[in-house]
Design an enzyme around this catalytic site. Structure first.
Site, mmCIF file in Angstrom:
data_model
loop_
_atom_site.group_PDB
_atom_site.id
_atom_site.type_symbol
_atom_site.label_atom_id
_atom_site.label_comp_id
_atom_site.label_asym_id
_atom_site.label_seq_id
_atom_site.Cartn_x
_atom_site.Cartn_y
_atom_site.Cartn_z
ATOM 1 C CB THR A 21 75.808 9.474 -116.291
ATOM 2 O OG1 THR A 21 75.897 10.269 -115.102
ATOM 3 C CG2 THR A 21 77.169 8.923 -116.679
ATOM 4 C CG ASP A 22 72.946 13.880 -114.271
ATOM 5 O OD1 ASP A 22 73.081 15.006 -113.753
ATOM 6 O OD2 ASP A 22 73.383 12.840 -113.758
ATOM 7 C CD GLU A 31 44.783 -1.011 -111.443
ATOM 8 O OE1 GLU A 31 45.946 -1.183 -111.090
ATOM 9 O OE2 GLU A 31 43.965 -0.282 -110.839
HETATM 10 N N1 DGL Z 1 76.237 16.682 -114.131
HETATM 11 C C1 DGL Z 1 76.109 15.292 -114.485
HETATM 12 C C2 DGL Z 1 76.061 15.128 -116.008
HETATM 13 O O1 DGL Z 1 76.817 15.792 -116.703
HETATM 14 C C3 DGL Z 1 77.260 14.505 -113.980
HETATM 15 C C4 DGL Z 1 76.970 13.074 -114.077
HETATM 16 C C5 DGL Z 1 77.923 12.368 -115.001
HETATM 17 O O2 DGL Z 1 78.267 12.850 -116.107
HETATM 18 O O3 DGL Z 1 78.260 11.253 -114.623
HETATM 19 O O4 DGL Z 1 75.286 14.285 -116.474
#
Ligand code: DGL
Length: 358
Positions: A115-116, A318
């Protein structure tokens, strides 16, 4: 005939009728890349775990309901924590998906991913893939053997979406925690909560309920079609990377008292573009402004983005600053991807701004 016998016969017909009529289930290929969805923990209730341990077969076995929705095949592209994702893997992933669709191997693709950097991989694929077939990324915030693991339901939802005709021509999407997101719009907003993603400007594209997608708005489609790549062009991107001819773009964060030290170090290093993650509506310190001037004088393209999650940077900033490219609604990390790919085809600020404007 007793009611029981009638019901058994009716059930058999329901399940066998599609096959008898030659109606096949949609074909979905799951391309696994690693992440927490494939992670394992030493304790089901602990917080530490190892990502990228299980292979795609194990992930499929943990979501048995998927085979009722589609004919599933699994493919293991790599097995990494996604903070280690690279442009080379992106190109390989794009080539594999392009080949799956071009050779009619499947109707939809699910990519399991950490998720990263999921939002970045999703956006890269949205830019380079030109097929109407659904591509859906998913992952998990808890490892596979955790109490309350969210991977199986996320995978089930992603397969259901990738198998659904309403998912066609919507560009690359992601599914997490029952929500459907557009690749260009979503971002990770929580480090550990299962509800870790959001689309701060426009909200989710829709939700999945009982395996059925419900969209809140029309087909997003692909906004930037000038960067889609056929197989040969994907290979050319790979060759550029191998020959170190791929555009180099880095991100600089602005903050109170930010200096131009990093910008000058990047200029010494030979940069093709720099994205400024500014404060507020794309603002930055005086020192950063002079650093940007040095970039422009050396022909390094500058994209003006913001560290703020919503609102983006539009032309009514701005203090307009000639020569910069304005990022629009793209986050700094997505603006970087767009600039990198756009620089493989275009080389003027005007051309690049047109790509960002879409
Ligand atoms: N090390 C992170 C990744 O692989 C773990 C986070 C995840 O997969 O939820 O993105």
């Amino acid at each position: 005939m007793s009611l029981k016998k009638y019901l058994i016969l009716a059930t058999l017909c329901i399940w066998t009728l599609p096959a008898l009529c030659g109606v096949q289930k949609p074909r979905v290929t799951i391309v696994a890349t690693g992440g927490t969805i494939a992670g394992t923990a030493s304790s089901a209730t602990g917080t530490s775990y190892d990502p990228a341990q299980l292979t795609v077969d194990a992930l499929m076995a943990q979501a048995p309901g998927i085979s009722a929705r589609a004919t599933i095949t699994g493919l293991q592209l790599c097995n990494i924590a996604s903070q280690h994702m690279t442009t080379q893997i992106w190109i390989r992933l794009g080539s594999v998906i392009d080949s799956l669709f071009k050779n009619d191997i499947c109707d939809g693709v699910v990519v399991t991913h950490g998720t990263d950097t999921m939002e970045e991989t999703a956006f890269f694929l949205d830019l380079v893939l030109g097929h109407d077939n659904p591509v859906v990324l998913t992952g998990a915030m808890r490892p596979a053997n955790a109490l309350g693991a969210d991977g199986p339901v996320n995978l089930f939802n992603a397969v259901c979406l990738a198998a659904h005709p309403a998912a066609r021509n919507r560009g690359v999407m992601a599914v997490m925690n029952d929500y459907i997101y557009a690749a260009a719009e979503f971002t990770k907003v929580h480090t550990v909560n299962p509800d870790a993603f959001a689309s701060p400007d426009r909200g989710p594209l829709g939700v999945i309920r009982g395996g059925n997608p419900h969209f809140f708005r029309g087909p997003a489609g692909r906004l930037r079609t000038q960067l889609t790549c056929n197989t040969k062009e994907l290979q050319e991107l790979s060759d550029k990377l191998r020959d170190k001819a791929f555009p180099r773009v880095e991100i600089i964060l602005s903050y109170a008292g930010a200096t131009a030290g990093l910008i000058d170090a990047l200029l010494k290093n030979g940069m093709d573009g720099i994205v400024i993650a500014g404060v507020g509506h794309g603002n930055y310190s005086q020192e950063i402004e002079t650093g940007i001037q040095r970039c422009l004088e050396q022909g390094v393209f500058v994209v003006r983005a913001t560290r703020v999650l919503a609102g983006g940077v539009t032309f009514d900033v701005e203090k307009p600053f000639d020569g910069q490219i304005v990022s629009g609604m793209l986050s700094p990390q997505k603006a970087r991807i767009l600039l990198m790919l756009a620089l493989t085809r275009f080389n003027t600020t005007e051309q690049l701004q047109k790509i960002f404007n879409r």
